[in-house]
Design a protein around this motif. Structure first.
Motif, PDB file in Angstrom:
ATOM      1  N   LEU A  23       0.820  -1.213   0.000  1.00  0.00           N
ATOM      2  CA  LEU A  23       0.000   0.000   0.000  1.00  0.00           C
ATOM      3  C   LEU A  23       0.853   1.262   0.000  1.00  0.00           C
ATOM      4  CD1 LEU A  23      -2.786  -0.930   2.562  1.00  0.00           C
ATOM      5  CD2 LEU A  23      -3.054  -0.580   0.102  1.00  0.00           C
ATOM      6  N   VAL A  24       1.980   1.219   0.711  1.00  0.00           N
ATOM      7  CA  VAL A  24       2.787   2.424   0.874  1.00  0.00           C
ATOM      8  C   VAL A  24       3.408   2.864  -0.458  1.00  0.00           C
ATOM      9  CG1 VAL A  24       5.035   1.392   1.391  1.00  0.00           C
ATOM     10  CG2 VAL A  24       4.384   3.539   2.483  1.00  0.00           C
TER      11      VAL A  24
ATOM     12  N   SER B 169      -3.752  10.570   0.997  1.00  0.00           N
ATOM     13  CA  SER B 169      -3.011   9.317   0.841  1.00  0.00           C
ATOM     14  C   SER B 169      -2.832   8.620   2.179  1.00  0.00           C
ATOM     15  CB  SER B 169      -1.640   9.594   0.217  1.00  0.00           C
ATOM     16  OG  SER B 169      -1.804  10.085  -1.097  1.00  0.00           O
TER      17      SER B 169
ATOM     18  N   TYR C 288      -4.485   5.102   3.066  1.00  0.00           N
ATOM     19  CA  TYR C 288      -3.542   4.067   3.524  1.00  0.00           C
ATOM     20  C   TYR C 288      -4.038   3.432   4.819  1.00  0.00           C
ATOM     21  CZ  TYR C 288       0.840   2.242   5.561  1.00  0.00           C
ATOM     22  OH  TYR C 288       1.798   1.456   6.143  1.00  0.00           O
TER      23      TYR C 288
ATOM     24  N   THR D  89      -7.283   1.906  -3.614  1.00  0.00           N
ATOM     25  CA  THR D  89      -6.806   2.881  -2.624  1.00  0.00           C
ATOM     26  C   THR D  89      -6.115   4.057  -3.313  1.00  0.00           C
ATOM     27  OG1 THR D  89      -6.488   1.064  -1.096  1.00  0.00           O
ATOM     28  CG2 THR D  89      -5.396   3.129  -0.546  1.00  0.00           C
TER      29      THR D  89
END
Lengths: 193, 193, 193, 193
Positions: free
Chosen positions: C15-16, C38, C42, C88
């Protein structure tokens, strides 16, 4: 074979990195829909690697000992599997742009077929060098080998048909996923380890 | 050492992210062929890390106890291994562009050699601080140590020869993979755990 | 289900990669603060996947045997989970730019809801094909099923409300995380395996 | 805690993706040398996460049972750890460009310190809710807790000193790695599991 499992799991999860959000958020719905080739390629490769993972377990459950060449052949198999996100990205890009579709489908199908090839190489080597479990039924051994060889032929057909008509190549590979995920006649549920 | 295994598996699988699909789909076949340095670098690094993984198991099978410094040295080893995708990307880029090949090959070979260096450090430390299994044959201990030291010298030679002639450096490293994947005389298949 | 665990762990950690450092270091503090969408996306996705992971264990602890269709349904579940970093990224992009927020929130909520859908599919299939543990209390089975169905309805509500008012959709999904992470009445600590 | 291990291993291995090969291969050596802030940030974060991994094992070896809140606190810990590659990238970017160094160092140190904070939260919660092993010596429990609290203070000092003088902040964090990797007085090698 925890190492192989990890490579399968990582490869399958990296596939999503090849899908980039649309640059133009002004018409986001349009942009998201235009990414359908990426979603398609994602799903086909994901289900294929999932299938390879299941069959890799079936195969190594029959192998009682691994010598250095089994490890090398298995490493070559993993090397091809870990390469599939690139082939997937090439296919999705060509389907999105409309250019180079024939080349991309053939490239993609060859990558899948080389996966099947290294898979067969591990199995054939283990069979010939008597590395299989002693209690393995010869009929089961033949059935597993046949199933692996059929995969090799099927995916080669995908490459050939894709060279003639790209959409046909993709359909043949998608059909491969369906066929190989279906339950095998007479197979019973396995207790979870 | 499940943690080390995971780092090896992830690193090996991340290698593919360094290969980007050709931007111009109009001549996709040409673009895919022009990426040969990326494929070459991918294969050489993949087989190298696979080799390091196998030998890491051989090594830790002999180590019965780990103190904090073994953990630190092993972490330094993993730090160098996890850096290899960057060195691979630098090599592939230089081979593709034709510029900076000497620098890139030396950088790549040094990264490989520092991997061998940290590998030897773990082994030497474990030997000297009596962390090895009690039943380990001194001859086997010496043989393992020799094999690890040879790797160190071999890869250093790759860096030196690569500084003189880049293609020679890559050939020496590729030959390393071949030599270290070959079965060892007298080694027998290992039962799968 | 070590394979599923690995896919959850890799997805959550990838995800990062969707958060890019600000391009302009001249006003870095401003750039870092402007990335709040973001960070928010996250955190929400991270806590959601963590939740799915916990419940996946709860579910498979009750399943005593897996047939090929359970494996396929579980693979479809993983395919949706591994897709969440893309959703995401789409959400964060729209929240940052201010454009396409309605579309992005609905897309994000649908991705979450399809996760819940495949989750329910695994459970329902296992219930109907008698693949559960023999000692499972019918009341517990019903309670687990209800909890999974509620998740499906809750996230569908998130999509619908997000279509009306984007911020509301995000709030509903964030509330889902809170509700499902809270301890269940009467649940006792589990010994670590 | 195989899930936590996987997140640590993946995070540590993803760090390298933040280092991009120099665009200009014409002067590759210069370009590679100019990346020193990336190498430095890579090494500091890698050793820090390796340290967190070791201590995470020390901590969970003492915890005999996990309730839902331990799982949640641990998930928050993983959420912060998985965020560290972003903070690392921000630090490396600022050190390379020369702009925004103060902000970047403080941001980086805060990310490290929040890691320590969630770490302490897991430990304190487990202590207060009697989830620790029964045979744990109270003196050992106090010693572990002290060590974790010192980390919290040390990294907070790194943030404060970094706000005054960026290079000092980085030095304090690097020193933290050294101090926490050193063997603890009286600690004996642990048999490998």
């Amino acid at each position: 074979m925890a190492f192989s499992d990890a490579v399968f799991a990582i490869t399958i999860t990296l596939l999503v990195l090849e899908i980039r959000p649309p640059a133009d958020e002004g018409n986001l719905l349009h942009g998201l829909l235009a990414l359908w080739p990426s979603y398609l390629a994602y799903a086909v490769t994901f289900l294929f690697i999932g299938q390879v993972w299941v069959n890799h377990h079936v195969m190594f459950d029959q192998i009682r000992a691994a010598d250095r060449l089994v490890l090398l052949l298995n490493t070559l198999l993993l090397m091809v599997v870990a390469f599939l996100p690139f082939a997937t990205s090439v296919l999705a890009g060509a389907l999105r742009s409309g250019d180079g579709q024939r080349t991309a489908v053939v490239f993609y199908a060859i990558a899948f077929d080389v996966t099947a090839l290294t898979f067969n190489a591990v199995w054939q080597y283990a069979c010939r060098h008597r590395l299989l479990r002693d209690d393995l039924d010869p009929a089961a051994m033949t059935a597993i080998g046949k199933r692996f060889q059929l995969a090799l032929a099927w995916l080669a057909a995908g490459a050939l048909l894709g060279a003639a008509l790209p959409v046909l190549g993709v359909a043949v590979i998608a059909a491969f996923n369906v066929a190989y995920w279906l339950p095998i006649e007479g197979e019973s549920p396995r207790a979870r380890s």
